[in-house]
Design an enzyme around this catalytic site. Structure first.
Site, PDB file in Angstrom:
ATOM      1  N   CYS A  60      18.235  19.456  33.931  1.00 13.75           N
ATOM      2  CA  CYS A  60      19.494  20.869  33.392  1.00 13.75           C
ATOM      3  C   CYS A  60      19.602  21.046  35.226  1.00 13.75           C
ATOM      4  O   CYS A  60      19.597  21.500  34.954  1.00 13.75           O
ATOM      5  CB  CYS A  60      18.769  21.990  32.919  1.00 13.75           C
ATOM      6  SG  CYS A  60      18.296  21.528  30.952  1.00 13.75           S
ATOM      7  N   CYS A  69      17.303  23.268  28.302  1.00 12.93           N
ATOM      8  CA  CYS A  69      16.216  24.292  28.344  1.00 12.93           C
ATOM      9  C   CYS A  69      16.669  25.568  28.230  1.00 12.93           C
ATOM     10  O   CYS A  69      16.974  25.900  27.560  1.00 12.93           O
ATOM     11  CB  CYS A  69      15.907  24.684  29.988  1.00 12.93           C
ATOM     12  SG  CYS A  69      15.793  23.444  31.221  1.00 12.93           S
ATOM     13  N   CYS A  82      12.498  23.275  15.147  1.00 11.84           N
ATOM     14  CA  CYS A  82      12.170  23.016  14.088  1.00 11.84           C
ATOM     15  C   CYS A  82      13.552  22.302  13.210  1.00 11.84           C
ATOM     16  O   CYS A  82      14.264  22.713  13.159  1.00 11.84           O
ATOM     17  CB  CYS A  82      12.337  24.706  13.090  1.00 11.84           C
ATOM     18  SG  CYS A  82      11.928  24.988  11.549  1.00 11.84           S
ATOM     19  N   CYS A 122      16.570  24.891  17.140  1.00  9.25           N
ATOM     20  CA  CYS A 122      15.722  25.304  18.538  1.00  9.25           C
ATOM     21  C   CYS A 122      15.476  26.919  18.408  1.00  9.25           C
ATOM     22  O   CYS A 122      16.051  27.611  17.771  1.00  9.25           O
ATOM     23  CB  CYS A 122      15.743  25.037  19.966  1.00  9.25           C
ATOM     24  SG  CYS A 122      14.908  23.811  20.705  1.00  9.25           S
TER      25      CYS A 122
END
Length: 298
Positions: A68, A85, A93, A99
């Site tokens: 990134c 990020c 998950c 995320c």
């Protein structure tokens, strides 16, 4: 509430670091030209000088994401699945295909809680038919199947929900449980813990009437977190700050001499303040030791 929480957990985009953590164009070009890690770290230290960063890598280096191209804030990690990020990343998950981090961690906890209550409700309402299944030969098999599915999901979700409740009480993420964040004084799993009550408020907010609603009420911006107050004698602090450059991997490493305290953070400003200088110090006899006493909420 179950569907609402599940929806918010899935469709809330993971929060990413702000632009202030990105390198400037000149620093980025200079960073890419340098081949030595020491020179690259020197560029990152200068860029991170004014940023609210208090954690480093295990080797005392600035946490930088080459993918990134930004300096990672505290508790931020790169997700290989989302390829970004994520602020205060807990885990990725697969059940929600998203995320779990700063922006939706509260929604994820509520989703687990309402899933638990839903499974309990299904198991409780089917229980009488489950009992009749063994005494009535004309009972249908799907009743037995439904009870077992609800019971199994209840047990599995209960263990996961209990684990995340423990994480909230300790103010840790799943990643920090397995890899403790490294502060100036070394790794510390409890570095961000402010006491159970304040840890709970950091996730759910100050107003309790919104705690059970899937509405974002978490404190902070995800880039800056208050840390535990460090109880240290000022003389030891001076000695440690003098000896630290010799121990660090690079020269002139610009990290704060102590983690950001909760009293210095705009989120929690009701506690004791650091005592640094002032008229009271003039009354202290030369050679006498001064101590800072800070009480932590348990």
């Amino acid at each position: 509430m179950f569907v609402w929480s599940y929806w918010k957990t899935i469709f809330t985009s993971p929060a990413s670091p702000s632009n202030e953590f990105c390198l400037s164009k000149a620093d980025k070009e200079q960073y890419e030209k340098e081949e030595r890690p020491e020179s690259q770290q020197e560029i990152l230290r200068k860029a991170a000088k004014d940023l609210p960063i208090y954690t480093t890598t295990a080797s005392r280096a600035i946490r930088y994401c080459d993918r990134c191209q930004l300096i990672k804030p505290d508790r931020c990690h790169h997700c290989s699945a989302c390829d970004i990020c994520v602020l205060k990343m807990d885990h990725h998950c697969p059940w929600v295909n998203n995320c779990v981090g700063f922006s939706n961690y509260k929604f994820f906890l509520l989703f687990l809680m309402y899933s638990l209550l839903y499974c309990l409700f299904v198991a409780a309402t089917v229980l009488q038919y489950f009992i009749k299944f063994w005494t009535n030969t004309h009972a249908k098999f799907h009743v037995l199947f439904l009870f077992f599915v609800a019971a199994m999901f209840f047990i599995s979700i209960l263990s996961l929900f209990s684990y995340h409740c423990w994480l909230v009480a300790k103010n840790r993420s799943t990643i920090e449980t397995f890899r403790a964040p490294t502060f100036r004084n070394g790794p510390d799993k409890n570095g961000f813990s402010l006491g159970c009550s304040k840890n709970l408020r950091e996730v759910f907010g100050d107003e309790k009437k919104y705690w059970l609603l899937p509405i974002f009420t978490s404190l902070g911006d995800g880039c800056n977190f208050p840390t535990r107050l460090v109880i240290m004698d000022p003389e030891q602090l001076t000695v440690s700050s003098q000896n630290e450059p010799a121990k660090s991997s690079g020269a002139n490493q610009s990290f704060p001499t102590r983690p950001l305290s909760e009293s210095q953070n705009r989120l929690l400003t009701s506690d004791s303040q650091w005592v640094e200088g002032g008229p009271e110090e003039e009354n202290v006899k030369p050679g006498a030791k001064k101590h800072i006493i800070v009480s932590l909420e348990s």
